[in-house]
Design a protein around this motif. Structure first.
Motif, mmCIF file in Angstrom:
data_model
loop_
_atom_site.group_PDB
_atom_site.id
_atom_site.type_symbol
_atom_site.label_atom_id
_atom_site.label_comp_id
_atom_site.label_asym_id
_atom_site.label_seq_id
_atom_site.Cartn_x
_atom_site.Cartn_y
_atom_site.Cartn_z
ATOM 1 N N ALA A 171 -3.590 66.122 -16.695
ATOM 2 C CA ALA A 171 -3.066 66.636 -15.435
ATOM 3 C C ALA A 171 -2.592 68.074 -15.555
ATOM 4 O O ALA A 171 -2.506 68.787 -14.542
ATOM 5 N N ARG A 172 -2.287 68.524 -16.756
ATOM 6 C CA ARG A 172 -1.792 69.886 -16.961
ATOM 7 C C ARG A 172 -2.915 70.886 -17.192
ATOM 8 O O ARG A 172 -2.670 72.076 -17.335
ATOM 9 N N ILE A 173 -4.156 70.398 -17.259
ATOM 10 C CA ILE A 173 -5.282 71.261 -17.604
ATOM 11 C C ILE A 173 -6.067 71.634 -16.356
ATOM 12 O O ILE A 173 -6.373 70.777 -15.520
ATOM 13 N N ALA A 174 -6.400 72.910 -16.255
ATOM 14 C CA ALA A 174 -7.147 73.416 -15.100
ATOM 15 C C ALA A 174 -8.570 72.885 -15.114
ATOM 16 O O ALA A 174 -9.128 72.593 -16.179
ATOM 17 N N ASP A 175 -9.152 72.755 -13.959
ATOM 18 C CA ASP A 175 -10.540 72.297 -13.844
ATOM 19 C C ASP A 175 -11.467 73.501 -13.918
ATOM 20 O O ASP A 175 -11.320 74.458 -13.149
#
Length: 737
Positions: A52-56
């Motif tokens: 959830a903390r990682i950008a797409d």
């Protein structure tokens, strides 16, 4: 496998002079209640972060050693990059966990178990119902069967590098449906979990032409979170993109670019912003660490010219502004060059401030290999003497302690601390013991201070005779640095120890005799030293502890072969320490540095060495993967010796039998006991001496998560990515779990 890295698990880890009964093998620790496997010495360091903390999206540029010659991991020229690509784009039925043990990969397998053992072993695989190839076809029994036929070894039209395990399969069938696969073995196979990882589509495996050529540069059909978009030989890079048919957690990154960057060019690539992730050597790690500490400062504390004192600077200014025009021009040019270098270094350090070093220990160890095929090391007593001379703790400390990593010598040839089969079996050989090493050499006929044949012409002999006639007393000879061939019986000679052998176990003598201040040699004045004088030509007694040992008029000198390329500094440091340790027991070494490209082919594999340093991977399946490394060499049909991967040429029938028993034993605890017993025998034969687990140093952008120094654990490619701005710390770095 190489001296500065290790190959994929797909590459098999692949004379006897050990006298039966000479060495007592200690009771196996595995037989007790305590688990001798222990825990991994170091965990992974990947800046772990929740998805959830990682950008797409985003592109990860990952430095690798080479663009692979093939994408087929089962071919002989597959390399570590081949395996890295396969891990991202193909099914892996089992992954390695943080302890280096295989665990079921739920993205592909719902279950896998041995369902029958009599009359034959049967393994039933139940596949994930969503598992499909990128062309939409279900992964099923047809793919398993095609891979088995290609790798079974029965059809020589397939250019395969190995068939271990696949040659034990009798048949493969569908189960109750296409998602069940029944594998029946003709012979029991304990390492069945090693099979079908990676799993290739039947399109690649069904025909020799497709296997040999079709998958070398392209993989049209894949089944992982990524797929191969392009292999670009001109740009030296491989591009992986998201697989739109991937059924698992979607990949966070949109693209991974594996870019070939030589190890000695990686600091430049990192500072230039052309790569985000790279394995590095200790010197590069120090630069990045210093850059992080100096972030925000105007001038780096190190770099070109940092060692120059104020006096050096003043002298340079004086020459540049002096009356000697030629010297002034040269100095002005040198000063300008230094300014350019300093400016470049400062720019690089500022750029490197955005990276950090992530460190762990590789699932591989560095060993000292002793070639037992011929020469002095063909004698097991000499090999054991070499081994007993080594302070392995000191070597591990020298390599790992400066990096802040646990410095513990490796105690097994077949596993590493934390793995199921690990146990410290080095006691089968014995601890470091200088006296015992000297005793082993003496037992083999290598005498300290023994006479050594020397070629002298008649003039030199005549000069020597004249010198004997003209010689005065012993004091004059000593002061001139000469040697009249006379030794004092029953005394300790501490001069050698004072000159470089301090700390060794001495004879306990208390020498109060005066010494010549110029040479450090005993002043042998008449009546000034106790003891009887032996006649000229008497061999020096063992008191000369660092004197070369000799046998049949020849000193014991071993050829020590090392690679000379970038990244070999650590091996050269280790070799220097080993040479010094061997010198203490009278063994001399001749170190030869050779090109990296020829190191294995022309020296290790061909047997043109006595001592060498290189690394082996420690896999979860030692009964399969380690057997070719320690199997007893056998003569081939043409009369040549087939060593497989046993480059030390040392093996025993008993070790082979223990491997054969282990591979056929399905009970985990019994199999581990057999593996540990085999390792004890390998230690006793002293063909190779494990030294330390290799350090794993990785430079990574501070905002890159779930990537870095993986340790034992298999990378999870779909979880890698760059942190969202809101998830980054105050300095732009990820928050650590």
């Amino acid at each position: 496998m190489s001296h500065d890295g290790v190959g994929p698990r797909a590459v098999t880890r692949s004379v006897a002079f050990l006298t039966a009964g000479v060495l007592a093998v200690p009771a196996l620790a595995g037989c007790g209640s305590a688990d001798p496997a222990g825990r991994p010495l170091a965990g992974q360091d990947i800046a772990r972060a929740d998805r959830a903390r990682i950008a797409d999206g985003g592109t990860l540029r990952w430095a690798v050693d080479s663009v692979p010659a093939t994408l087929n991991t089962f071919q002989a020229d597959a390399d570590a990059t081949t395996s890295r690509i396969a891990g991202a784009v193909l099914p892996s039925l089992y992954r390695m966990d943080g302890r280096g043990r295989p665990v079921r990969n739920a993205d592909y397998l719902e279950s896998a178990e041995v369902v029958e053992t009599e009359p034959k072993q049967v393994v039933l695989y139940k596949l994930n119902q969503q598992a499909v190839w990128s062309d939409g076809r279900e992964i099923g029994a047809a793919d398993f069967a095609a891979q088995w036929r290609a790798l079974s070894g029965k059809d020589t039209a397939y250019w395969t590098a190995r068939n271990a395990g696949y040659d034990r399969i009798e048949k493969i069938e569908r189960g109750k449906g296409n998602l069940e696969v029944r594998v029946t073995f003709s012979r029991p196979y304990a390492d069945w979990r090693s099979l079908f990882t990676p799993l290739y589509p039947k399109d690649v495996m069904a025909a020799p032409d497709a296997f040999n050529d079709g998958a070398r540069k392209k993989l049209k059909v894949t089944a992982g979170p990524f797929t191969v978009k392009k292999v670009d030989g001109k740009k030296d890079e491989v591009t992986l993109t998201r697989n739109v048919r991937w059924w698992g957690e979607p990949a966070k990154l949109s693209t991974i670019v594996l870019r070939s960057v030589p190890r000695d060019k990686r600091i430049t690539a990192l500072s230039a912003g052309t790569v985000d992730l790279a394995e590095i050597d200790p010197s590069a790690a120090r630069r990045i660490t210093v850059a992080a500490l100096q972030r925000g400062t105007a001038t780096p504390l190190a770099g070109p010219g940092a060692h120059r004192s104020a006096a050096d600077a003043l002298r340079s200014w004086a020459v540049a502004n002096g009356s000697d025009e030629e010297a002034a021009d040269e100095e002005i040019s040198a000063r300008a060059k230094l300014r350019r270098k300093t400016a470049k270094y400062a720019r690089q350090q500022r750029a490197l401030g955005g990276f950090e070093v992530r460190k762990s220990l590789e699932p591989a160890y560095t060993q000292l290999a002793l070639n037992g095929a011929e020469g002095p090391l063909a004698d097991e007593r000499v090999r054991r003497a070499v081994a007993r001379a080594l302070d392995r703790e000191a070597i591990a400390e020298a390599v790992l302690a400066p990096l802040g990593l646990p410095a513990r010598p490796v105690g097994s040839h077949l596993a590493l601390s934390g793995q199921a089969a690990y146990a410290d079996n080095s006691g089968a050989l014995g601890e470091q013991d200088t006296k015992e090493a000297r005793a082993l050499l003496a037992d083999a006929g290598w005498v300290p201070g023994g006479p050594v044949e020397e070629k002298k012409d008649e003039e030199e002999q005549a000069a020597g005779a004249e010198g004997e006639e003209d010689s005065g007393n012993g004091a004059e000879d000593a002061s001139d640095g000469g040697d009249d061939g006379t030794y004092i019986v029953g005394e300790d000679d501490e001069s050698d120890e004072d000159e470089g052998d301090q700390g060794d176990e001495g004879d306990g003598g208390d020498d109060k005799a005066p010494r010549d201040s110029g040479t450090g040699t005993r002043n042998l004045q008449q009546g000034g030293a106790p003891g009887a004088y032996a006649p000229k030509g008497t061999a020096a007694p063992a008191r000369a502890e660092t004197a070369p040992v000799a046998k049949d008029g020849k000193a014991l000198t071993l050829r020590f072969v090392l690679p000379s390329g970038p990244g070999s500094d650590t091996l050269r440091t280790v070799a220097g320490r080993i040479s010094a340790m061997l010198e203490r027991i009278g063994i001399r070494t001749e170190i030869t540095k050779v090109d990296d490209e020829s190191y294995f082919k022309d020296h290790i594999a061909s047997g043109a060495y006595d001592l060498a340093l290189y690394s082996w991977p420690a896999t979860a399946f030692p009964a399969t993967d380690a057997r070719p490394v320690y199997a007893k060499p056998v003569p081939g049909a043409d009369g040549s010796l087939n060593v497989e991967q046993n480059y030390t040429r040392v093996g025993t029938d008993q070790v082979d039998q223990l491997f054969d028993q282990a591979i056929a034993t399905l009970d985990d605890s019994e199999r581990r006991a057999l593996i540990r017993k085999a390792d004890s025998r390998i230690w006793a034969a002293a063909g190779s001496i494990p030294l330390y687990q290799r350090p794993q140093l990785t430079a990574a952008r501070e905002d890159l998560a779930n990537a870095g120094a993986f340790g034992f654990r298999t990378p999870v490619y779909e979880d890698m990515g760059f942190l969202k701005k809101s998830a980054q710390g105050p300095s732009g770095s990820p928050g650590r779990d």
